[in-house]
Structure formats: structure tokens, C-alpha cells
Design a protein around this motif. Structure first.
Motif, mmCIF file in Angstrom:
data_model
loop_
_atom_site.group_PDB
_atom_site.id
_atom_site.type_symbol
_atom_site.label_atom_id
_atom_site.label_comp_id
_atom_site.label_asym_id
_atom_site.label_seq_id
_atom_site.Cartn_x
_atom_site.Cartn_y
_atom_site.Cartn_z
ATOM 1 N N UNK A 28 0.846 -1.204 -0.057
ATOM 2 C CA UNK A 28 -0.078 0.034 -0.117
ATOM 3 C C UNK A 28 0.964 1.274 -0.129
ATOM 4 N N UNK A 29 0.659 2.029 -0.844
ATOM 5 C CA UNK A 29 1.346 3.621 -0.680
ATOM 6 C C UNK A 29 0.291 4.456 0.175
ATOM 7 N N UNK A 30 0.508 4.823 1.315
ATOM 8 C CA UNK A 30 -0.096 5.586 2.189
ATOM 9 C C UNK A 30 0.182 7.112 2.064
ATOM 10 N N UNK A 31 -0.779 7.785 2.129
ATOM 11 C CA UNK A 31 -0.751 9.550 2.132
ATOM 12 C C UNK A 31 -1.600 9.880 3.067
ATOM 13 N N UNK A 32 -1.370 10.982 3.786
ATOM 14 C CA UNK A 32 -2.041 11.584 5.039
ATOM 15 C C UNK A 32 -2.519 12.878 5.052
ATOM 16 N N UNK A 33 -3.903 12.883 4.920
ATOM 17 C CA UNK A 33 -4.221 14.604 5.092
ATOM 18 C C UNK A 33 -4.566 14.894 6.499
ATOM 19 N N UNK A 34 -4.143 16.014 7.078
ATOM 20 C CA UNK A 34 -4.145 16.351 8.442
ATOM 21 C C UNK A 34 -4.186 17.835 8.631
ATOM 22 N N UNK A 35 -4.682 18.133 9.890
ATOM 23 C CA UNK A 35 -4.714 19.523 10.338
ATOM 24 C C UNK A 35 -3.331 19.960 11.022
ATOM 25 N N UNK A 36 -2.930 18.699 11.533
ATOM 26 C CA UNK A 36 -1.622 18.994 12.153
ATOM 27 C C UNK A 36 -0.230 19.038 11.068
ATOM 28 N N UNK A 37 0.457 19.765 11.445
ATOM 29 C CA UNK A 37 1.831 19.734 10.593
ATOM 30 C C UNK A 37 2.326 18.395 10.499
ATOM 31 N N UNK A 38 3.310 18.321 9.360
ATOM 32 C CA UNK A 38 4.044 17.293 9.007
ATOM 33 C C UNK A 38 4.810 16.656 10.171
ATOM 34 N N UNK A 39 5.539 17.728 11.105
ATOM 35 C CA UNK A 39 6.337 17.097 12.172
ATOM 36 C C UNK A 39 5.513 16.514 13.152
ATOM 37 N N UNK A 40 4.281 16.400 13.196
ATOM 38 C CA UNK A 40 3.415 15.810 14.290
ATOM 39 C C UNK A 40 3.075 14.585 14.100
#
Ligand SMILES: Nc1ncnc2c1ncn2[C@@H]1O[C@H](COP(=O)(O)OP(=O)(O)O)[C@@H](O)[C@H]1O
Ligand SMILES: [Mg+2]
Length: 413
Positions: A28-40
């Protein structure tokens, strides 16, 4: 290799479990969408995340569409857009529509999310639901009461956690609704429903391309509405050891209802774990109450895991990524108790009986999230803490749950 975009609003404990489950899937290739910044993003998960896109508001379909475009550009075409929270289901559907990502569209998402649309759709197909109507004025509400009689239930069209849900038993309750400013008005419609005197259950269903392949179910003790109506009540969810009536009686209604709600979108959107609440009325009749096209809350995911010796979060991720699910057999009974305070005040000032309860329950106790002094008062029926139990018999789990809610006392001040 499927490219999955998972909406993970903030990288908190529960959300991280779902991120970790997709991250653990091979192929699986996983991407993530979040309100938190990448460093979180938790460091352990970072190496498995191909792309991250930060949005201001995960509840905004336009922003999710922007994230999809960004991730498509940066990582590649997205095959699935998914997320577990109820509030994400509509914006995700809008974003899929805007970008052409396969999966549930807005019309079907509305059928699940909007209590009025859902009940109309089910009723039109002859499925058992409470008489209901979206009312936009007191006149309409009174006319509805004239037809179905007292008591009735009023609630928001797209509610959550029983918030804003009220039982109206008399003209004086109706007056109170007006005094509280909760009466229906144009622009502020309310869902009005015939009150079903019933026991309340859930049915969790794994469907692949719209075909149910596995079911589990729980019972709520007492009903969420009773818990919220009664200040001292604590809430429990029971998953019995036996696969038996009345759960098995509900299977056909469940299948037929899902068939209507998925509509013609079964190829991709019909691969889902759904959470249906239903009633067994005093009359013996079964009613569909409401449905989510998403994994259940109130600890039903870990309860299903305990009862079937399976990691349900992992199983769900695999289902979404590969349309794959291995039906698992029930091996134990499991249950959750939710600790909820008593008294006035906005903070927990005392927690009693925890040690005694732990001792009495013994090995049946699987997990304890103890409420702690100083904690802010919670608004919902899930309270300030919880415990998960597991045993070989349904009766043993019932006894453990009873011990928990009778022994543990949380006081507000
Ligand atoms: N028609 C009804 N008859 C009896 N109880 C109801 C009815 N509708 C809702 N309730 C009670 O109110 C609770 C919340 O309603 P629900 O429709 O599930 O909204 P929510 O989305 O807030 O969970 C239910 O769990 C149930 O206890
Ligand atoms: Mg509900």
C-alpha cells in the motif's frame, strides 16, 4: 499498489492507530491529510508515509479536494480516500466528487448522515423505521404529534453522540423546548420521530462490493438517551459470546437497509465496515435507528477485536485497501463500561472504588482508562474514563460491567 489517502485530523492516540494500521499493510502507498503539521506525525510512522498534505479544516470538502490534487501531483493517482470520523464522511464524499477519486459520493453519504433522508429512503423500500419528519416550524411539529402521539423524539438532522436529542412526552415538554430556544424554525429544522420504547442494539457489518460478508453486534445498557437524561447513570456496551437472537433476527433487515443506503455505488463505496444502531421494540418489532458508513465508536472496535481475537483496525484497513476480509469466529464475550461523574461542577474532584473494582473483576479486566481528579467534566455519555472487559461467558462480562459501574464513582465539584 493501491494509493490510500487517509484523513487523520490530528495525530492523537486513536487516529494514530488507524494510520499505523494502513502503514503496516504491505503493498500500500499511504498518504495522510491532516490539520496537524507534518512534524506531528509520530516518528515511527514517518518512513511509511509517502505523502502528507496539511489542511486548515478536514471538514471542508474543497480543502480535501485540494489535498487530493496536491498528493496526486506529488505521489501519484489516489485510489481511496478514507477516514473514520462521522463528520468526515460528507466532506470526503464531496472531495471524491470534485477530483474523481472512486468511492462514496455525496448522495449516498447524505443517505447515511442525514437522519431524515435515511429514514425516507428506508421507508420507501418498506424497511422498518420510526415514523419521522423534518419539521421547520412549531405548527409542523404539532401536526406531527397529532399524527403519531406522545412521546416523540426531537434531534438534529445530522447529530452525533445524542447531543441535542430530547424526549418530548407532553405539551409541557413542548413548552420547555420553546423556552430553551430549541423549537423548530425556518432555517433551524429538527428531526421529529415517533418514540420507540425499545432495547437498543448495534449491528456492525463488513460488506464487500455491497455484499455483507460478516456481522457482529452489541447491546447498549442503558440506551444513550437514558444515560444523558439521568445524571447518575453510567453507560455500558456488551458484545455477547453467542451469535444468537435478537442479533441474528436483525441480519436480513440490516442487509436490505445497507442495500438501499449504498444505492448503485456498491463497487467501491460498498466495501465498508458499517455501524447500524437498531431497536427491538416492546412490541417485538425491529427498527433501523441510524447508520454510519464508518467504523463504530464507543470502543466497539476494540470489543470486536477482543471477542474475535482479531485486530479490527488492521482488518478494516485491509478491507479498504484490498477489498479483502477474512470472516472471524466469535470466541469470547466482551464489554465496555464508561465512567461518568455525578453532581454539579465542571471538574472531577473525586474518584472512588477503582481499586476495589479492579480487584473484584480480576483477569476479566483488559484495559482501564481511569478518570482522574482535576479532569474537565465530559459532556457526553462516554464520560471521563472507561474499562474494557473480556470473559468466556456473556454472564461473566455482564457481571464485570455491573461491578464496574456500581463500584466506581466519579464526583464532580
Ligand atoms: N425514535 C426514537 N425512539 C426512541 N429513542 C430514540 C429514537 N431516536 C433516538 N433515540 C435515542 O436517542 C439516541 C440518539 O439518537 P441517534 O439518532 O442515535 O443520534 P446520534 O447521531 O446523536 O447518535 C439513541 O441512541 C436512542 O437512545
Ligand atoms: Mg446514535
Amino acid at each position: 499498489m493501491p494509493h490510500i489517502a487517509l484523513v487523520a485530523p490530528l495525530f492523537l492516540e486513536n487516529t494514530n492507530r488507524y494510520v499505523a494500521a494502513f502503514a503496516a499493510l504491505d503493498g500500500v502507498t499511504l498518504s495522510v491529510v491532516s490539520q496537524d503539521p507534518e512534524r506531528a506525525i509520530p516518528p515511527a510512522l514517518r518512513p511509511r508515509i509517502a505523502g502528507h498534505f496539511q489542511v486548515r479544516d478536514v471538514g471542508d470538502g474543497g480543502e480535501l479536494a485540494r489535498a487530493i490534487r496536491g498528493l496526486t501531483h506529488g505521489v501519484g493517482r489516489i485510489d481511496r480516500l478514507t477516514g473514520v470520523l462521522e463528520q468526515l464522511q460528507l466532506p470526503m464524499a464531496e472531495a471524491r466528487e470534485l477530483t474523481g477519486v472512486p468511492g462514496m459520493r455525496s448522495a449516498a453519504a447524505h443517505r447515511f448522515r442525514d437522519k431524515d433522508v435515511m429514514k425516507d429512503a428506508l421507508r420507501a423500500h418498506g424497511l422498518p423505521v420510526a415514523a419521522s419528519q423534518l419539521v421547520g416550524s412549531m405548527r409542523e411539529l404539532e401536526a406531527f404529534i397529532d399524527t403519531v402521539g406522545y412521546p416523540i423524539i426531537v434531534k438534529p438532522q445530522a447529530g452525533l453522540g445524542s447531543r441535542g436529542t430530547h424526549r418530548i412526552e407532553s405539551a409541557s415538554d413542548l413548552g420547555a423546548l420553546v423556552r430553551l430556544g430549541l423549537d423548530p424554525r425556518p432555517g433551524h429544522s429538527l428531526q421529529a420521530e415517533e418514540f420507540i420504547r425499545a432495547r437498543e442494539f448495534t449491528c456492525e457489518t463488513v460488506s464487500i462490493h455491497g455484499r455483507p460478508v460478516w456481522r457482529s453486534g452489541t447491546r447498549y445498557f442503558p440506551t444513550p438517551l437514558e444515560v444523558l437524561e439521568t445524571p447518575w447513570m453510567q453507560y455500558c456496551v456488551l458484545l455477547p459470546r453467542e451469535v444468537e437472537a435478537p442479533w441474528t433476527d436483525f441480519a436480513d433487515v440490516n442487509g436490505a437497509a445497507l442495500d438501499v443506503l449504498f444505492g448503485d455505488e456498491k463497487e467501491v463505496a460498498g466495501t465498508a465496515l458499517t455501524h447500524m444502531e437498531w431497536f427491538l421494540a416492546e412490541s417485538g418489532k425491529l427498527y433501523v435507528s441510524e447508520v454510519g458508513a464508518r467504523p463504530p465508536g464507543v470502543h466497539i472496535m476494540p470489543l470486536m477485536g477482543l471477542a474475535h481475537d482479531v485486530d479490527m483496525v488492521h482488518a478494516w484497513a485491509e478491507l479498504i485497501a484490498f477489498d479483502r476480509f477474512t470472516p472471524v469466529k466469535r470466541k469470547h464475550a466482551a464489554g465496555a463500561a464508561f465512567f461518568r461523574g455525578q453532581g454539579a461542577g465542571s471538574r472531577v474532584v473525586e474518584v472512588r472504588g477503582l481499586e476495589a473494582a479492579v480487584e473484584k473483576i480480576g483477569p476479566a479486566l483488559v484495559e482501564l482508562r481511569a478518570p482522574h481528579v482535576g479532569q474537565a467534566r465530559a459532556s457526553g455519555y462516554e464520560g471521563e474514563g472507561s474499562a474494557l472487559v473480556k470473559a468466556e461467558t456473556t454472564d461473566a462480562v455482564k457481571a464485570a460491567l455491573l461491578t464496574l459501574v456500581e463500584t466506581v464513582q466519579v464526583r464532580y465539584g
